[in-house]
Design a protein around this motif. Sequence first.
Motif, PDB file in Angstrom:
ATOM      1  N   ARG A 146      11.363  -2.419 -15.468  1.00 46.42           N
ATOM      2  CA  ARG A 146      10.641  -1.156 -15.403  1.00 46.42           C
ATOM      3  C   ARG A 146       9.290  -1.278 -14.699  1.00 46.42           C
ATOM      4  NH1 ARG A 146       9.166   2.558 -20.684  1.00 46.42           N
ATOM      5  NH2 ARG A 146       7.431   3.700 -19.761  1.00 46.42           N
ATOM      6  N   ASP A 147       8.621  -2.389 -14.891  1.00 49.30           N
ATOM      7  CA  ASP A 147       7.223  -2.535 -14.496  1.00 49.30           C
ATOM      8  C   ASP A 147       6.866  -2.043 -13.088  1.00 49.30           C
ATOM      9  OD1 ASP A 147       5.560  -3.202 -16.489  1.00 49.30           O
ATOM     10  OD2 ASP A 147       4.937  -5.114 -15.571  1.00 49.30           O
ATOM     11  N   PRO A 148       7.524  -2.560 -12.048  1.00 53.71           N
ATOM     12  CA  PRO A 148       7.140  -2.123 -10.701  1.00 53.71           C
ATOM     13  C   PRO A 148       7.288  -0.612 -10.523  1.00 53.71           C
ATOM     14  CG  PRO A 148       8.670  -3.975 -10.608  1.00 53.71           C
ATOM     15  CD  PRO A 148       8.604  -3.551 -12.026  1.00 53.71           C
ATOM     16  N   TYR A 149       8.297  -0.035 -11.142  1.00 57.20           N
ATOM     17  CA  TYR A 149       8.519   1.412 -11.006  1.00 57.20           C
ATOM     18  C   TYR A 149       7.510   2.197 -11.837  1.00 57.20           C
ATOM     19  CZ  TYR A 149      12.685   0.575  -8.255  1.00 57.20           C
ATOM     20  OH  TYR A 149      13.537   0.199  -7.247  1.00 57.20           O
ATOM     21  N   GLY A 154      18.718   0.298  -9.830  1.00 57.26           N
ATOM     22  CA  GLY A 154      17.939   0.745  -8.674  1.00 57.26           C
ATOM     23  C   GLY A 154      18.532   1.901  -7.899  1.00 57.26           C
ATOM     24  N   PRO A 155      17.770   2.996  -7.733  1.00 60.54           N
ATOM     25  CA  PRO A 155      18.209   4.131  -6.917  1.00 60.54           C
ATOM     26  C   PRO A 155      17.799   3.944  -5.455  1.00 60.54           C
ATOM     27  CG  PRO A 155      16.196   4.716  -8.088  1.00 60.54           C
ATOM     28  CD  PRO A 155      16.493   3.290  -8.436  1.00 60.54           C
ATOM     29  N   THR A 156      16.797   3.115  -5.199  1.00 55.04           N
ATOM     30  CA  THR A 156      16.238   2.782  -3.885  1.00 55.04           C
ATOM     31  C   THR A 156      15.172   1.730  -4.184  1.00 55.04           C
ATOM     32  OG1 THR A 156      14.924   3.622  -2.035  1.00 55.04           O
ATOM     33  CG2 THR A 156      14.723   4.835  -4.053  1.00 55.04           C
ATOM     34  N   HIS A 157      14.828   0.914  -3.178  1.00 57.82           N
ATOM     35  CA  HIS A 157      14.127  -0.339  -3.515  1.00 57.82           C
ATOM     36  C   HIS A 157      12.769  -0.555  -2.859  1.00 57.82           C
ATOM     37  CE1 HIS A 157      17.983  -1.360  -5.300  1.00 57.82           C
ATOM     38  NE2 HIS A 157      17.489  -2.497  -5.723  1.00 57.82           N
ATOM     39  N   GLU A 158      12.022   0.496  -2.560  1.00 61.06           N
ATOM     40  CA  GLU A 158      10.715   0.317  -1.915  1.00 61.06           C
ATOM     41  C   GLU A 158       9.827  -0.667  -2.680  1.00 61.06           C
ATOM     42  OE1 GLU A 158      12.272   3.161  -2.127  1.00 61.06           O
ATOM     43  OE2 GLU A 158      12.366   3.815  -0.040  1.00 61.06           O
ATOM     44  N   GLU A 159       9.784  -0.499  -3.994  1.00 61.49           N
ATOM     45  CA  GLU A 159       8.929  -1.349  -4.829  1.00 61.49           C
ATOM     46  C   GLU A 159       9.297  -2.820  -4.658  1.00 61.49           C
ATOM     47  OE1 GLU A 159      10.237   1.476  -5.734  1.00 61.49           O
ATOM     48  OE2 GLU A 159       8.811   2.631  -6.939  1.00 61.49           O
ATOM     49  N   MET A 160      10.606  -3.087  -4.768  1.00 61.64           N
ATOM     50  CA  MET A 160      11.041  -4.479  -4.784  1.00 61.64           C
ATOM     51  C   MET A 160      10.853  -5.153  -3.425  1.00 61.64           C
ATOM     52  SD  MET A 160      11.617  -4.230  -7.854  1.00 61.64           S
ATOM     53  CE  MET A 160      11.718  -5.998  -8.002  1.00 61.64           C
ATOM     54  N   PHE A 161      11.017  -4.370  -2.347  1.00 61.40           N
ATOM     55  CA  PHE A 161      10.815  -4.973  -1.026  1.00 61.40           C
ATOM     56  C   PHE A 161       9.325  -5.244  -0.778  1.00 61.40           C
ATOM     57  CE2 PHE A 161      15.205  -4.126  -0.361  1.00 61.40           C
ATOM     58  CZ  PHE A 161      15.604  -4.953   0.670  1.00 61.40           C
TER      59      PHE A 161
END
Length: 576
Positions: A75-78, A105-112
């Motif tokens: 959850r944290d990054p989101y 994940g619905p889309t990964h902007e945070e993770m990238f």
Amino acid sequence: MSHLFLRTLRDDPADAEVASHKLLVRAGYVRRIAPGVYSWLPLGLKVLRQVERVVREEMNAIGAQEISLPALLPRDPYETTNRWTEYGDGLFRLQDRKGGDYLLGPTHEEMFALTVKGEYNSYKDFPVTLYQIQTKYRDEERPRAGILRGREFVMKDSYSFDLTDEGLTRSYQAHRDAYERIFARLGVKYVIVSATSGAMGGSASEEFLAESDAGEDTYVRCLESGYAANVEAVKTLAPEPIPFDGLPDAVVHDTPDTPTIESLVASASQVLGREVTAAETLKNILVKVRQPGGDWELLGIGIPGDREVDDKRLEASLEPAEVELLGESDFTANPFLVKGYIGPKALLDNGVRYLVDPRVVDGTSWITGADEEGKHVFGLVAGRDFTPDGTIEAAEVRDGDPSPDGAGPLVSARGIEIGHVFQLGRKYTDAFAVDVLGENGKPVRPTMGSYGVGVSRLVAVIAEQQHDDKGLRWPAEVAPFGVHLVIANKDDAAREGAEGLAADLDKAGVEVLLDDRKASPGVKFKDSELLGVPLVVVVGRGWAEGNVELRDRFTGESREVPVESALQEILAAVRG
Ligand code: ATP
Ligand code: MG
């Protein structure tokens, strides 16, 4: 085919409305597990992998590098970007055994953004573009049309990281060009529309829409200039302001019992002794809006009475604020709002922000509410009698409205979103303080682009655009097999001949679907049409005379070729 894990169905599935959904189920490509959740059976998986291959080749060609992130995310990054909240019900959330919050994940902007932050720390490392082809999860409100709108689906998502705005523009353009090549290779008919940025916030953003009546996206185009845009992105072509000189003064008239535009038009026509049109009236709609983290505030919106408010355009104009209609209690709390007779005066006098349609330019004269029950004011002139706080794109766009580029009228059409390119800017690098050492020793913050292609959706889109009444019709680039070889002759020699031909084709690198079942030719031909392999080869009656038949699934044309040259003819046809 006697071993293939395949069962074709004679009837359309009961829950299917669009052709691609019906055919992909009937042809045994996909099977439903839950709403918006599908299994891929052998033929479907082969097509999906073909689409992936094309997408992968074109992404690699622009220097993007493939990685793979998990779908199961903490959850944290989101939370950091507030999307844990903003995504609302669209997010699949779950907890682990310790009670820790996770999402799919619905889309990964945070993770990238975090991945790049983790590995890179110098300007020398940039630019870089990363992508993945991965399963995404969104708890769509209305999963629809099989794999067209799934709750689990495959997306190619890529993210560019540049140090300058010019770099971002280049990365964006490279993706846009790659997408054009991808969709051309897939044989998809599409338009590129300028889009609003949606929940992500940023600057340039365009969507690729496959032309299809089965689509959920309405867009408008100008046939004269080729302009195309999402309805949300259409900027109204405002008329020139009109000089005030000589315009008569505004007058309040009794218009009893006229809370609707229709009743007002009738009453106003009586007052003025001529046919008044709804376009001469200005209707004022009250909503309340709330900026993120703020309080609800009233907002008045004035639009010509012949138009409705388009909720999507309104929401897009106010984003990221939320919008709601007023409830009874709001009217009670603001007694200056006289329902059905709201005018600009009461709004402006009481400090309610008042935005008008761009057509309400200075010097235009209106019939509008006089803020008293049963009364309207006539000849109220914008810029002279009231000055709105600005304009808003909230009114519906109609066929025949002028194109923003002035080239001609707009016409509406439907499409399916297959790709999206988007200049994000520094929203995510700001959120995670992604800084790298700059050339001059000072830290610099990369700027991002994000780019999506609906890989699994494309399987349905191609089926939707290419099928005929008999079944699927795959372009060679994505077909599950190169050749569908039907044995339609009980003779042993014919069977052996067909198997030999299949083996030769296989050796030549052509994948062959061999129909060796003990079924009637009629059943086999029907299935070959349903399954949609582009070239059907029939070893049938003609075998005795030394001929095989080649059927083109696209054109429907068929021709006989001699057995001796069959291999060469087929290879030539397949390699086109
Ligand atoms: P839509 O407006 O159709 O819901 P979106 O704007 O939410 O799509 P993006 O976040 O831009 O979608 O995702 C990138 C691409 O992923 C889209 O262009 C689309 O092709 C695909 N996609 C999005 N949602 C789905 C879904 N529910 N099922 C299949 N593909 C999807
Ligand atoms: Mg989109």
